[in-house]
Write a protein that holds these residues in place. Structure first.
Motif, PDB file in Angstrom:
ATOM      1  N   SER A 265       0.832  -1.207   0.000  1.00  0.00           N
ATOM      2  CA  SER A 265       0.000   0.000   0.000  1.00  0.00           C
ATOM      3  C   SER A 265       0.869   1.261   0.000  1.00  0.00           C
ATOM      4  CB  SER A 265      -0.944   0.006   1.201  1.00  0.00           C
ATOM      5  OG  SER A 265      -0.209  -0.070   2.402  1.00  0.00           O
ATOM      6  N   LEU A 266       1.988   1.237   0.708  1.00  0.00           N
ATOM      7  CA  LEU A 266       2.899   2.380   0.717  1.00  0.00           C
ATOM      8  C   LEU A 266       3.587   2.534  -0.638  1.00  0.00           C
ATOM      9  CD1 LEU A 266       4.196   4.708   2.224  1.00  0.00           C
ATOM     10  CD2 LEU A 266       5.915   3.118   3.083  1.00  0.00           C
ATOM     11  N   VAL A 267       3.957   1.407  -1.244  1.00  0.00           N
ATOM     12  CA  VAL A 267       4.571   1.449  -2.579  1.00  0.00           C
ATOM     13  C   VAL A 267       3.610   2.116  -3.557  1.00  0.00           C
ATOM     14  CG1 VAL A 267       5.335   0.037  -4.536  1.00  0.00           C
ATOM     15  CG2 VAL A 267       6.077  -0.542  -2.230  1.00  0.00           C
ATOM     16  N   LYS A 268       2.344   1.711  -3.499  1.00  0.00           N
ATOM     17  CA  LYS A 268       1.338   2.276  -4.396  1.00  0.00           C
ATOM     18  C   LYS A 268       1.182   3.781  -4.165  1.00  0.00           C
ATOM     19  CE  LYS A 268      -3.409   1.556  -5.876  1.00  0.00           C
ATOM     20  NZ  LYS A 268      -4.638   0.782  -5.677  1.00  0.00           N
ATOM     21  N   ALA A 269       1.102   4.189  -2.919  1.00  0.00           N
ATOM     22  CA  ALA A 269       0.957   5.614  -2.599  1.00  0.00           C
ATOM     23  C   ALA A 269       2.178   6.410  -3.053  1.00  0.00           C
ATOM     24  CB  ALA A 269       0.738   5.791  -1.102  1.00  0.00           C
ATOM     25  N   GLU A 270       3.368   5.876  -2.811  1.00  0.00           N
ATOM     26  CA  GLU A 270       4.602   6.556  -3.226  1.00  0.00           C
ATOM     27  C   GLU A 270       4.691   6.659  -4.746  1.00  0.00           C
ATOM     28  OE1 GLU A 270       7.052   8.092  -1.611  1.00  0.00           O
ATOM     29  OE2 GLU A 270       6.229   7.733   0.375  1.00  0.00           O
ATOM     30  N   LEU A 271       4.254   5.607  -5.456  1.00  0.00           N
ATOM     31  CA  LEU A 271       4.283   5.641  -6.912  1.00  0.00           C
ATOM     32  C   LEU A 271       3.324   6.695  -7.451  1.00  0.00           C
ATOM     33  CD1 LEU A 271       4.504   1.854  -7.820  1.00  0.00           C
ATOM     34  CD2 LEU A 271       6.284   3.578  -8.082  1.00  0.00           C
ATOM     35  N   MET A 272       2.163   6.814  -6.855  1.00  0.00           N
ATOM     36  CA  MET A 272       1.207   7.834  -7.298  1.00  0.00           C
ATOM     37  C   MET A 272       1.763   9.235  -7.044  1.00  0.00           C
ATOM     38  SD  MET A 272      -1.181   6.365  -8.797  1.00  0.00           S
ATOM     39  CE  MET A 272      -0.185   4.969  -9.243  1.00  0.00           C
ATOM     40  N   SER A 273       2.394   9.422  -5.907  1.00  0.00           N
ATOM     41  CA  SER A 273       3.016  10.705  -5.584  1.00  0.00           C
ATOM     42  C   SER A 273       4.142  11.019  -6.570  1.00  0.00           C
ATOM     43  CB  SER A 273       3.550  10.663  -4.157  1.00  0.00           C
ATOM     44  OG  SER A 273       4.249  11.825  -3.857  1.00  0.00           O
ATOM     45  N   THR A 274       4.961  10.037  -6.862  1.00  0.00           N
ATOM     46  CA  THR A 274       6.061  10.213  -7.817  1.00  0.00           C
ATOM     47  C   THR A 274       5.521  10.543  -9.199  1.00  0.00           C
ATOM     48  OG1 THR A 274       7.429   8.651  -6.579  1.00  0.00           O
ATOM     49  CG2 THR A 274       8.065   9.074  -8.860  1.00  0.00           C
ATOM     50  N   LEU A 275       4.469   9.852  -9.595  1.00  0.00           N
ATOM     51  CA  LEU A 275       3.870  10.091 -10.907  1.00  0.00           C
ATOM     52  C   LEU A 275       3.316  11.510 -11.006  1.00  0.00           C
ATOM     53  CD1 LEU A 275       3.344   8.654 -13.554  1.00  0.00           C
ATOM     54  CD2 LEU A 275       1.176   7.849 -12.624  1.00  0.00           C
ATOM     55  N   LEU A 276       2.682  11.983  -9.963  1.00  0.00           N
ATOM     56  CA  LEU A 276       2.175  13.361  -9.953  1.00  0.00           C
ATOM     57  C   LEU A 276       3.311  14.373 -10.031  1.00  0.00           C
ATOM     58  CD1 LEU A 276      -0.709  13.161  -7.335  1.00  0.00           C
ATOM     59  CD2 LEU A 276      -0.915  13.565  -9.800  1.00  0.00           C
ATOM     60  N   ASN A 277       4.398  14.116  -9.305  1.00  0.00           N
ATOM     61  CA  ASN A 277       5.544  15.026  -9.357  1.00  0.00           C
ATOM     62  C   ASN A 277       6.167  15.053 -10.752  1.00  0.00           C
ATOM     63  OD1 ASN A 277       5.304  15.810  -6.687  1.00  0.00           O
ATOM     64  ND2 ASN A 277       6.678  14.216  -5.950  1.00  0.00           N
ATOM     65  N   LEU A 278       6.270  13.898 -11.389  1.00  0.00           N
ATOM     66  CA  LEU A 278       6.810  13.845 -12.748  1.00  0.00           C
ATOM     67  C   LEU A 278       5.897  14.594 -13.705  1.00  0.00           C
ATOM     68  CD1 LEU A 278       8.002  10.126 -12.911  1.00  0.00           C
ATOM     69  CD2 LEU A 278       9.455  12.153 -12.996  1.00  0.00           C
TER      70      LEU A 278
END
Length: 123
Positions: A105-118
């Motif tokens: 669940s943390l991996v998923k949240a971090e990936l979404m955050s990273t994707l938004l930043n990109l």
């Protein structure tokens, strides 16, 4: 007199986390692009594919920068293991071995955050 730190810093941990997550994001993007290409005859899908490919191509320079910083700081990823629970990473910082675990669940949240930043950087 300068004292060497034997523990990793917050910046070290962030580098390790980013270096672990970005390849996962690349795999996800590649999978999604392949799925969308099946329906490429639809106009909007071509636009989505183009956008995903832009995001994908922006990740590679980021990964190279992270890799260079890790080399400068003497940080090495020894082993990464993904399972149904999340990601386990064994790494070495300045000669000391450490472990890093992230739940799915943390991996998923971090990936979404990273994707938004990109996405923000591409605008």
């Amino acid at each position: 007199m300068r004292i060497n730190q034997i523990n990793e810093t917050e910046e070290d941990i962030q580098l390790i986390k980013d270096y672990t997550l970005l390849p996962i994001l690349l795999d996800m993007l590649a999978r999604d692009i392949d799925e969308l290409k099946v329906n490429q005859d639809r106009i909007i899908y071509n636009h989505v594919i183009f956008y995903l490919q832009e995001v994908e191509s922006s990740i590679y320079p980021e990964l190279q920068t992270i890799k260079n910083k890790m080399r400068e700081k003497n940080i090495k990823i020894l082993h990464t293991h993904m399972n149904s629970l999340g990601v386990d990473v064994e790494y070495m910082v300045r000669g000391y071995i450490h472990h890093f675990k992230m739940l799915r669940s943390l991996v998923k949240a971090e990936l979404m955050s990273t994707l938004l930043n990109l996405r923000r950087r591409l605008k």
